[in-house]
Scaffold this motif. Structure first.
Motif, PDB file in Angstrom:
ATOM      1  N   ILE A  15      -0.700   2.929  -4.268  1.00 13.27           N
ATOM      2  CA  ILE A  15       0.232   1.825  -4.110  1.00 13.27           C
ATOM      3  C   ILE A  15      -0.578   0.581  -3.773  1.00 13.27           C
ATOM      4  CG2 ILE A  15       2.182   0.908  -2.805  1.00 13.27           C
ATOM      5  CD1 ILE A  15       3.160   3.748  -2.448  1.00 13.27           C
ATOM      6  N   THR A  16      -0.754  -0.250  -4.775  1.00 17.58           N
ATOM      7  CA  THR A  16      -1.454  -1.508  -4.576  1.00 17.58           C
ATOM      8  C   THR A  16      -0.451  -2.547  -4.093  1.00 17.58           C
ATOM      9  OG1 THR A  16      -1.041  -2.210  -6.850  1.00 17.58           O
ATOM     10  CG2 THR A  16      -3.074  -0.951  -6.446  1.00 17.58           C
ATOM     11  N   THR A  17      -0.923  -3.722  -3.757  1.00 15.64           N
ATOM     12  CA  THR A  17      -0.004  -4.775  -3.307  1.00 15.64           C
ATOM     13  C   THR A  17       0.955  -5.165  -4.424  1.00 15.64           C
ATOM     14  OG1 THR A  17      -1.689  -6.425  -3.824  1.00 15.64           O
ATOM     15  CG2 THR A  17      -1.541  -5.690  -1.537  1.00 15.64           C
ATOM     16  N   GLU A  18       0.464  -5.115  -5.680  1.00  9.70           N
ATOM     17  CA  GLU A  18       1.335  -5.446  -6.811  1.00  9.70           C
ATOM     18  C   GLU A  18       2.434  -4.394  -6.973  1.00  9.70           C
ATOM     19  OE1 GLU A  18      -2.076  -5.229  -7.161  1.00  9.70           O
ATOM     20  OE2 GLU A  18      -2.507  -7.369  -7.176  1.00  9.70           O
ATOM     21  N   VAL A  19       2.047  -3.128  -6.881  1.00  9.95           N
ATOM     22  CA  VAL A  19       3.028  -2.049  -6.997  1.00  9.95           C
ATOM     23  C   VAL A  19       4.012  -2.114  -5.837  1.00  9.95           C
ATOM     24  CG1 VAL A  19       3.324   0.464  -6.966  1.00  9.95           C
ATOM     25  CG2 VAL A  19       1.493  -0.559  -8.332  1.00  9.95           C
ATOM     26  N   GLU A  20       3.502  -2.385  -4.638  1.00  5.51           N
ATOM     27  CA  GLU A  20       4.378  -2.512  -3.476  1.00  5.51           C
ATOM     28  C   GLU A  20       5.409  -3.618  -3.701  1.00  5.51           C
ATOM     29  OE1 GLU A  20       4.208  -3.589   1.294  1.00  5.51           O
ATOM     30  OE2 GLU A  20       2.342  -3.389   0.167  1.00  5.51           O
ATOM     31  N   ALA A  21       4.974  -4.759  -4.242  1.00  7.99           N
ATOM     32  CA  ALA A  21       5.882  -5.873  -4.511  1.00  7.99           C
ATOM     33  C   ALA A  21       6.949  -5.468  -5.528  1.00  7.99           C
ATOM     34  CB  ALA A  21       5.097  -7.081  -5.004  1.00  7.99           C
ATOM     35  N   GLU A  22       6.542  -4.724  -6.563  1.00  5.08           N
ATOM     36  CA  GLU A  22       7.503  -4.250  -7.562  1.00  5.08           C
ATOM     37  C   GLU A  22       8.526  -3.305  -6.940  1.00  5.08           C
ATOM     38  OE1 GLU A  22       5.511  -2.472 -10.871  1.00  5.08           O
ATOM     39  OE2 GLU A  22       4.347  -4.273 -11.329  1.00  5.08           O
TER      40      GLU A  22
END
Length: 77
Positions: A15-22
């Motif tokens: 879970i990257t920051t981009e995935v977390e944001a999604e």
């Protein structure tokens, strides 16, 4: 959006920051795990007393027990 179940991928899903944001945008309430590692297993085993180490499964504690025996044999010389 990145799919949550990526069974077809050989690599682990992080879970990257981009995935977390999604996920947050999709309504998922992201909560970091309540557990985390601050030490590696050899460091944990080295910090245990002999009595505590004896309660661990032999597969995990075998190398630490051997290391301690070698260290004690070296000190005795």
């Amino acid at each position: 959006m990145t799919t949550l179940h990526q069974d077809t991928q050989a690599e682990p899903f992080f879970i990257t920051t981009e995935v977390e944001a999604e996920l947050i945008a999709a309504g998922y309430q992201f909560e970091p795990p309540s557990h985390f590692a601050t030490m590696r297993l050899p460091e944990v085993l080295a910090s245990l007393t002999d009595a505590e180490l004896a309660t661990w499964p032999s597969e995990l504690s075998k190398e630490e027990i051997e290391r301690r025996q070698q260290r004690n044999a070296f000190k005795a010389e």
